[in-house]
Design a protein around this motif. Structure first.
Motif, short mmCIF file in Angstrom:
data_model
loop_
_atom_site.label_atom_id
_atom_site.label_comp_id
_atom_site.label_asym_id
_atom_site.label_seq_id
_atom_site.Cartn_x
_atom_site.Cartn_y
_atom_site.Cartn_z
N THR A 242 -16.97 -25.73 11.40
CA THR A 242 -16.94 -25.68 12.65
C THR A 242 -17.55 -24.22 12.75
OG1 THR A 242 -14.31 -24.19 12.50
CG2 THR A 242 -14.34 -26.84 13.65
N GLY A 243 -17.71 -24.00 11.23
CA GLY A 243 -18.31 -22.84 11.67
C GLY A 243 -19.13 -22.20 10.23
N GLY A 244 -19.74 -21.04 9.69
CA GLY A 244 -20.24 -20.98 7.90
C GLY A 244 -21.40 -21.33 7.99
N LYS A 245 -22.52 -20.83 7.84
CA LYS A 245 -24.12 -20.34 6.61
C LYS A 245 -23.82 -21.17 5.80
CE LYS A 245 -25.74 -16.72 9.78
NZ LYS A 245 -25.96 -15.30 9.21
N GLN A 246 -24.50 -22.27 5.39
CA GLN A 246 -24.47 -23.12 4.13
C GLN A 246 -23.18 -23.72 3.35
OE1 GLN A 246 -27.53 -20.81 1.84
NE2 GLN A 246 -28.44 -20.58 2.88
N THR A 247 -22.66 -24.33 3.78
CA THR A 247 -21.72 -24.53 3.50
C THR A 247 -21.64 -25.80 2.63
OG1 THR A 247 -20.13 -24.04 5.51
CG2 THR A 247 -19.37 -25.69 4.01
N GLY A 248 -20.83 -25.53 1.46
CA GLY A 248 -21.24 -26.10 0.31
C GLY A 248 -20.24 -27.68 -0.07
N VAL A 249 -19.95 -29.05 -0.15
CA VAL A 249 -19.25 -29.73 -0.47
C VAL A 249 -19.38 -30.09 -2.31
CG1 VAL A 249 -18.10 -32.16 0.20
CG2 VAL A 249 -19.57 -30.14 1.79
N HIS A 250 -18.48 -29.87 -2.97
CA HIS A 250 -18.76 -29.56 -3.88
C HIS A 250 -17.74 -30.86 -5.16
CE1 HIS A 250 -20.87 -25.40 -3.79
NE2 HIS A 250 -19.98 -25.35 -3.13
N PHE A 251 -18.52 -32.11 -5.83
CA PHE A 251 -17.45 -32.91 -6.15
C PHE A 251 -17.49 -32.54 -7.35
CE2 PHE A 251 -19.42 -34.11 -2.33
CZ PHE A 251 -18.23 -35.19 -1.97
N ASP A 252 -16.12 -31.85 -8.57
CA ASP A 252 -15.88 -31.90 -9.21
C ASP A 252 -16.95 -30.51 -10.03
OD1 ASP A 252 -13.90 -33.31 -10.34
OD2 ASP A 252 -14.83 -35.20 -10.73
N MET A 253 -16.99 -29.68 -9.19
CA MET A 253 -17.90 -29.27 -9.19
C MET A 253 -19.88 -29.52 -9.93
SD MET A 253 -17.20 -26.30 -8.12
CE MET A 253 -15.77 -25.46 -7.71
N GLN A 254 -19.78 -30.93 -10.11
CA GLN A 254 -21.21 -31.46 -10.49
C GLN A 254 -21.62 -31.83 -9.62
OE1 GLN A 254 -19.53 -33.87 -13.74
NE2 GLN A 254 -18.91 -32.06 -15.42
N PHE A 255 -22.02 -32.52 -8.44
CA PHE A 255 -22.17 -32.76 -7.48
C PHE A 255 -22.17 -32.28 -6.09
CE2 PHE A 255 -22.22 -36.47 -9.75
CZ PHE A 255 -23.18 -37.10 -10.42
N ASN A 256 -23.66 -31.90 -5.70
CA ASN A 256 -23.19 -31.07 -4.35
C ASN A 256 -24.01 -31.21 -3.00
OD1 ASN A 256 -22.22 -28.67 -5.88
ND2 ASN A 256 -24.20 -28.81 -6.51
N ASN A 257 -23.34 -31.39 -2.33
CA ASN A 257 -23.84 -32.18 -0.93
C ASN A 257 -24.36 -30.70 0.36
OD1 ASN A 257 -23.22 -34.95 -1.56
ND2 ASN A 257 -24.32 -34.89 0.24
N ARG A 258 -24.58 -30.63 1.32
CA ARG A 258 -24.71 -29.50 2.14
C ARG A 258 -24.06 -29.84 3.57
NH1 ARG A 258 -25.06 -24.53 0.13
NH2 ARG A 258 -26.78 -23.83 -1.33
N ALA A 259 -22.48 -29.33 3.56
CA ALA A 259 -22.86 -29.35 5.57
C ALA A 259 -23.15 -28.24 6.58
CB ALA A 259 -21.27 -29.65 5.15
N LYS A 260 -22.94 -28.66 7.43
CA LYS A 260 -23.12 -27.54 8.60
C LYS A 260 -22.49 -27.40 9.66
CE LYS A 260 -26.62 -30.68 10.86
NZ LYS A 260 -27.84 -30.41 11.26
N ALA A 261 -22.18 -26.96 10.49
CA ALA A 261 -21.09 -27.37 11.92
C ALA A 261 -21.72 -28.50 12.08
CB ALA A 261 -21.40 -26.03 12.63
N GLY A 262 -20.17 -29.31 12.26
CA GLY A 262 -20.19 -30.88 13.24
C GLY A 262 -20.44 -31.75 12.29
N ASP A 263 -20.41 -31.59 11.03
CA ASP A 263 -19.71 -32.35 9.70
C ASP A 263 -18.64 -32.83 9.67
OD1 ASP A 263 -22.66 -32.81 10.00
OD2 ASP A 263 -22.95 -31.81 7.46
N GLN A 264 -18.28 -33.71 9.22
CA GLN A 264 -16.95 -34.08 8.44
C GLN A 264 -17.02 -34.64 6.60
OE1 GLN A 264 -15.74 -37.22 11.30
NE2 GLN A 264 -14.38 -35.27 12.41
N ILE A 265 -15.48 -33.92 6.13
CA ILE A 265 -16.00 -34.48 4.63
C ILE A 265 -14.60 -35.19 4.83
CG2 ILE A 265 -15.23 -34.05 2.58
CD1 ILE A 265 -16.82 -31.71 4.26
N ARG A 266 -15.00 -36.50 4.93
CA ARG A 266 -12.89 -37.61 4.84
C ARG A 266 -12.45 -37.96 2.92
NH1 ARG A 266 -14.67 -42.75 7.93
NH2 ARG A 266 -14.87 -41.16 9.88
#
Length: 315
Positions: A242-266
């Motif tokens: 819902t807020g924040g700049k350059q939010t990252g989603v990290h999987f075992d700290m080895q794969f990364n995705n960028r997320a922005k406001a409105g994105d969901q992580i399921r």
């Protein structure tokens, strides 16, 4: 390469580990001397050596992950926990048992010490072992309802702020029910395996690997009442940015995705566990004492010389 009759064992080491060739070659030679058919993952080679067509030995062969998935009955992973996590994810869709040799630092997942490879490795593969299933997480990043990335994680999925600083704002729901809004540096979703990793440093609880659960641990929350919580492993967790700049989603700290406001992580827990093969002397609590430097009672002093051939987790 001549046909071999022994059980097929795959050997993995850290990518580009040719400068430490003596270690994985020593493991391969030990397996060959004991009658095993050995496949060495070609990921151990750097690009220059991988291009060399004369690398195959008369006794073993370099091969790709798909061949290993078809042929191997067990996999030996030489390295630290990071190397183990990477290989475990690649073999997650198989039932190949994984056995680790610790060439890293802590080694929560790699049981056998470098000075204990012979004879513990052979004894373990030949049946003197304990098999243990470890569940992993499946995480999907959704934007406008469409998937923009999906990965798995044996340790954890971490949602964190970017390099520009500032907190991120998240909305957390469990099985469609609102749990809380969070303003923090990040949020960790951890398996029991990962509860001794990043989640532990963020004051999360240690979960025994036999527990079927998932832990949510806030990282430096703005409201100190946001505490870690353990949830059942059959739930679906949805985090909305819902807020924040350059939010990252990290999987075992080895794969990364960028997320922005409105994105969901399921996030869900996979129904199929990864199989870990431990030496028969493996003791989870002894491992915690050793790796986390927990103190032992005075009654343990007289027994410190027991099991000199045990893995590093057995003392």
């Amino acid at each position: 390469m001549p046909k071999q009759k022994g059980m097929c064992i795959a050997v993995f080491a850290k990518h580009g580990a040719s400068h430490k060739q003596a270690i994985w070659r020593g493991v391969v030679d030990l397996l060959l001397r004991n009658g095993f058919h050995v496949l060495v993952a070609d990921t151990v080679l750097n690009k220059a050596r991988k291009a060399n067509t004369k690398l195959d030995s008369e006794a073993f062969e370099f091969t790709d992950i798909q061949t290993i998935k078809r042929k191997a009955k067990a996999a030996v992973i030489i390295g630290g926990d990071g190397t183990f996590l990477g290989i475990a994810r690649e073999l997650a869709d198989t039932q190949i048992p994984l056995l680790g040799i610790n060439q890293g630092r802590l080694g929560f997942l790699t049981d056998i010490r470098l000075d204990d490879i012979d004879p513990t490795l052979i004894e373990t593969i030949r049946g003197d072992h304990v098999l243990e299933g470890r569940r992993y997480l499946v995480g999907e990043v959704l934007r406008n309802g469409k998937s923009i990335g999906e990965h798995i994680a044996l340790n954890d999925i971490v949602i964190s702020r970017g390099i520009v600083g500032g907190m991120i704002d998240l909305r957390v729901e469990v099985d469609g029910k609102f749990m809380y809004d969070l303003r923090a540096d990040g949020l960790i979703l951890s398996t029991p395996t990962g509860s001794t990793a990043y989640a532990l440093s963020a004051d999360g609880p240690i979960l025994h690997p036999s527990l079927a659960g998932i832990v949510i641990v806030p990282v430096a929350p703005h409201a100190l009442t946001n505490r870690p919580i353990a949830l059942p492993d059959n739930c679906t967790i949805t985090i909305t940015v819902t807020g924040g700049k350059q939010t990252g989603v990290h999987f075992d700290m080895q794969f990364n995705n960028r997320a922005k406001a409105g994105d969901q992580i399921r996030v869900k827990v996979s129904p199929n566990p990864i199989q870990l093969m431990h030496p028969a002397r493996y003791d989870y609590f002894a491992m915690l004492r050793q790796k986390l430097h927990w103190s032992a009672s005075l009654t343990d002093v007289a027994h410190r010389t027991r099991g000199l051939r045990d893995s590093g987790h057995a003392k």
